[in-house]
Design a protein around this motif. Structure first.
Motif, PDB file in Angstrom:
ATOM      1  N   SER A  75       0.830  -1.210   0.000  1.00  0.00           N
ATOM      2  CA  SER A  75       0.000   0.000   0.000  1.00  0.00           C
ATOM      3  C   SER A  75       0.865   1.260   0.000  1.00  0.00           C
ATOM      4  N   ILE A  76       2.169   1.098   0.130  1.00  0.00           N
ATOM      5  CA  ILE A  76       3.095   2.238   0.216  1.00  0.00           C
ATOM      6  C   ILE A  76       3.701   2.520  -1.166  1.00  0.00           C
ATOM      7  N   ARG A  77       3.736   3.794  -1.504  1.00  0.00           N
ATOM      8  CA  ARG A  77       4.321   4.232  -2.775  1.00  0.00           C
ATOM      9  C   ARG A  77       5.366   5.312  -2.504  1.00  0.00           C
ATOM     10  N   THR A  78       6.470   5.236  -3.240  1.00  0.00           N
ATOM     11  CA  THR A  78       7.505   6.264  -3.162  1.00  0.00           C
ATOM     12  C   THR A  78       7.305   7.230  -4.315  1.00  0.00           C
ATOM     13  N   LYS A  79       7.361   8.512  -4.003  1.00  0.00           N
ATOM     14  CA  LYS A  79       7.199   9.551  -5.019  1.00  0.00           C
ATOM     15  C   LYS A  79       8.295  10.588  -4.829  1.00  0.00           C
ATOM     16  N   HIS A  80       8.484  11.417  -5.852  1.00  0.00           N
ATOM     17  CA  HIS A  80       9.442  12.520  -5.795  1.00  0.00           C
ATOM     18  C   HIS A  80       8.712  13.802  -6.160  1.00  0.00           C
ATOM     19  N   LEU A  81       9.209  14.924  -5.652  1.00  0.00           N
ATOM     20  CA  LEU A  81       8.638  16.201  -6.051  1.00  0.00           C
ATOM     21  C   LEU A  81       8.859  16.375  -7.551  1.00  0.00           C
ATOM     22  N   SER A  82       7.874  16.934  -8.230  1.00  0.00           N
ATOM     23  CA  SER A  82       7.976  17.132  -9.675  1.00  0.00           C
ATOM     24  C   SER A  82       8.925  18.291  -9.991  1.00  0.00           C
ATOM     25  N   THR A  83       9.415  18.305 -11.207  1.00  0.00           N
ATOM     26  CA  THR A  83      10.294  19.380 -11.660  1.00  0.00           C
ATOM     27  C   THR A  83       9.615  20.734 -11.509  1.00  0.00           C
ATOM     28  N   SER A  84       8.346  20.821 -11.899  1.00  0.00           N
ATOM     29  CA  SER A  84       7.646  22.102 -11.808  1.00  0.00           C
ATOM     30  C   SER A  84       7.447  22.538 -10.360  1.00  0.00           C
ATOM     31  N   MET A  85       7.188  21.592  -9.461  1.00  0.00           N
ATOM     32  CA  MET A  85       7.031  21.939  -8.044  1.00  0.00           C
ATOM     33  C   MET A  85       8.362  22.426  -7.469  1.00  0.00           C
ATOM     34  N   ILE A  86       9.445  21.736  -7.804  1.00  0.00           N
ATOM     35  CA  ILE A  86      10.768  22.157  -7.329  1.00  0.00           C
ATOM     36  C   ILE A  86      11.076  23.560  -7.853  1.00  0.00           C
ATOM     37  N   ALA A  87      10.826  23.796  -9.145  1.00  0.00           N
ATOM     38  CA  ALA A  87      11.093  25.116  -9.737  1.00  0.00           C
ATOM     39  C   ALA A  87      10.259  26.201  -9.061  1.00  0.00           C
ATOM     40  N   ASP A  88       8.993  25.916  -8.770  1.00  0.00           N
ATOM     41  CA  ASP A  88       8.138  26.907  -8.093  1.00  0.00           C
ATOM     42  C   ASP A  88       8.650  27.236  -6.698  1.00  0.00           C
ATOM     43  N   ILE A  89       9.109  26.227  -5.983  1.00  0.00           N
ATOM     44  CA  ILE A  89       9.632  26.438  -4.623  1.00  0.00           C
ATOM     45  C   ILE A  89      10.939  27.229  -4.677  1.00  0.00           C
ATOM     46  N   VAL A  90      11.812  26.899  -5.624  1.00  0.00           N
ATOM     47  CA  VAL A  90      13.071  27.643  -5.778  1.00  0.00           C
ATOM     48  C   VAL A  90      12.758  29.101  -6.105  1.00  0.00           C
ATOM     49  N   TYR A  91      11.848  29.320  -7.030  1.00  0.00           N
ATOM     50  CA  TYR A  91      11.448  30.677  -7.417  1.00  0.00           C
ATOM     51  C   TYR A  91      10.944  31.453  -6.203  1.00  0.00           C
ATOM     52  N   ASP A  92      10.070  30.839  -5.436  1.00  0.00           N
ATOM     53  CA  ASP A  92       9.501  31.464  -4.245  1.00  0.00           C
ATOM     54  C   ASP A  92      10.597  31.841  -3.247  1.00  0.00           C
ATOM     55  N   GLU A  93      11.514  30.926  -2.999  1.00  0.00           N
ATOM     56  CA  GLU A  93      12.584  31.190  -2.031  1.00  0.00           C
ATOM     57  C   GLU A  93      13.556  32.257  -2.540  1.00  0.00           C
ATOM     58  N   MET A  94      13.854  32.256  -3.824  1.00  0.00           N
ATOM     59  CA  MET A  94      14.745  33.283  -4.365  1.00  0.00           C
ATOM     60  C   MET A  94      14.108  34.664  -4.224  1.00  0.00           C
ATOM     61  N   LYS A  95      12.828  34.763  -4.534  1.00  0.00           N
ATOM     62  CA  LYS A  95      12.120  36.044  -4.403  1.00  0.00           C
ATOM     63  C   LYS A  95      12.079  36.496  -2.941  1.00  0.00           C
ATOM     64  N   LYS A  96      11.763  35.574  -2.032  1.00  0.00           N
ATOM     65  CA  LYS A  96      11.706  35.899  -0.598  1.00  0.00           C
ATOM     66  C   LYS A  96      13.057  36.362  -0.067  1.00  0.00           C
ATOM     67  N   ASN A  97      14.135  35.884  -0.666  1.00  0.00           N
ATOM     68  CA  ASN A  97      15.477  36.209  -0.207  1.00  0.00           C
ATOM     69  C   ASN A  97      16.098  37.381  -0.975  1.00  0.00           C
ATOM     70  N   GLY A  98      15.274  38.148  -1.664  1.00  0.00           N
ATOM     71  CA  GLY A  98      15.733  39.384  -2.287  1.00  0.00           C
ATOM     72  C   GLY A  98      16.384  39.261  -3.647  1.00  0.00           C
ATOM     73  N   PHE A  99      16.305  38.110  -4.266  1.00  0.00           N
ATOM     74  CA  PHE A  99      16.864  37.962  -5.609  1.00  0.00           C
ATOM     75  C   PHE A  99      15.898  38.595  -6.607  1.00  0.00           C
ATOM     76  N   LYS A 100      16.465  39.342  -7.568  1.00  0.00           N
ATOM     77  CA  LYS A 100      15.632  40.057  -8.540  1.00  0.00           C
ATOM     78  C   LYS A 100      15.829  39.471  -9.931  1.00  0.00           C
ATOM     79  N   TYR A 101      14.873  39.787 -10.796  1.00  0.00           N
ATOM     80  CA  TYR A 101      14.894  39.321 -12.181  1.00  0.00           C
ATOM     81  C   TYR A 101      15.075  37.802 -12.229  1.00  0.00           C
ATOM     82  N   VAL A 102      14.218  37.126 -11.475  1.00  0.00           N
ATOM     83  CA  VAL A 102      14.279  35.668 -11.376  1.00  0.00           C
ATOM     84  C   VAL A 102      13.366  35.071 -12.445  1.00  0.00           C
ATOM     85  N   ASN A 103      13.921  34.165 -13.227  1.00  0.00           N
ATOM     86  CA  ASN A 103      13.162  33.497 -14.285  1.00  0.00           C
ATOM     87  C   ASN A 103      13.231  31.990 -14.100  1.00  0.00           C
TER      88      ASN A 103
END
Length: 194
Positions: free
Chosen positions: A43-71
């Motif tokens: 009943s147990i399944r192993t999963k990984h965060l998706s590329t898009s989810m990882i990218a969204d989290i990185v984007y969010d953290e870069m913006k929160k930490n004052g990085f500008k012009y983040v794409n």
């Protein structure tokens, strides 16, 4: 009788110690990997965060930490013949993240401490696959990646879920892994000169 009493107290002590829920953290979460996920009827399944989810989290953290012009998913020219697709790149700080999407069958703790799984498997820090419109493809190989990039490894951001609700209590959760990724990103960003 004395042996019986000692054994009885020992068993009580052991049951108390093991009945307490242990706290999962970045140093021990691999210890909670449940191998039952590999059985067909588990009943147990192993999963990984998706590329898009990882990218969204990185984007969010870069913006929160004052990085500008983040794409997100920015093609960055390394030299006249080599490019990389950065999952998140700050033009202002000239710093970005790459994603190594190789995944081992069973997540290994040592993989948190390597540059990339690509380095472990083929000696290269990073490989970028370029696909032509006619369907052919080629790889751009990077023996070493420039210092203004950090490689995140999808393999580190795994979690497990069970169809049986009470089994989830002893598994590494998606919520934990998202927070682990955020903390990993914050550590990297704190070292970048602002």
């Amino acid at each position: 009788m004395k042996k019986f009493i000692l054994t009885f107290f020992f068993l009580i002590f052991i049951s108390i110690v093991y009945s307490q829920n242990k706290i999962i953290d970045s140093l021990n979460y691999y210890d909670y990997y449940n191998m039952n996920a590999h059985y067909k009827k588990s009943s147990i399944r192993t999963k990984h965060l998706s590329t898009s989810m990882i990218a969204d989290i990185v984007y969010d953290e870069m913006k929160k930490n004052g990085f500008k012009y983040v794409n997100q998913f920015q093609i960055v020219k390394i030299d006249s013949l080599k490019y990389v697709n950065s999952i998140c790149y700050s033009e202002d700080f000239k710093f970005g993240f790459l994603l190594d999407d190789l995944i081992d069958l069973i997540p290994l703790k040592k993989n948190r401490y390597v540059v990339s799984l690509s380095k472990e498997h083929n000696g290269l820090d990073y490989r970028e696959k370029i696909i032509s419109i006619n369907g052919s493809s080629e790889f751009l190989d990077f023996k070493t990646i420039p210092n203004n990039f950090y490689i995140l490894k999808t393999d580190n951001y795994w979690y497990q879920e069970s169809e049986i609700k009470n089994e989830n209590e002893n598994l590494v959760s998606k919520t934990f892994i998202i927070e682990l990724l955020r903390n990993d990103i914050r550590k990297v960003l704190s070292k970048i000169k602002k």
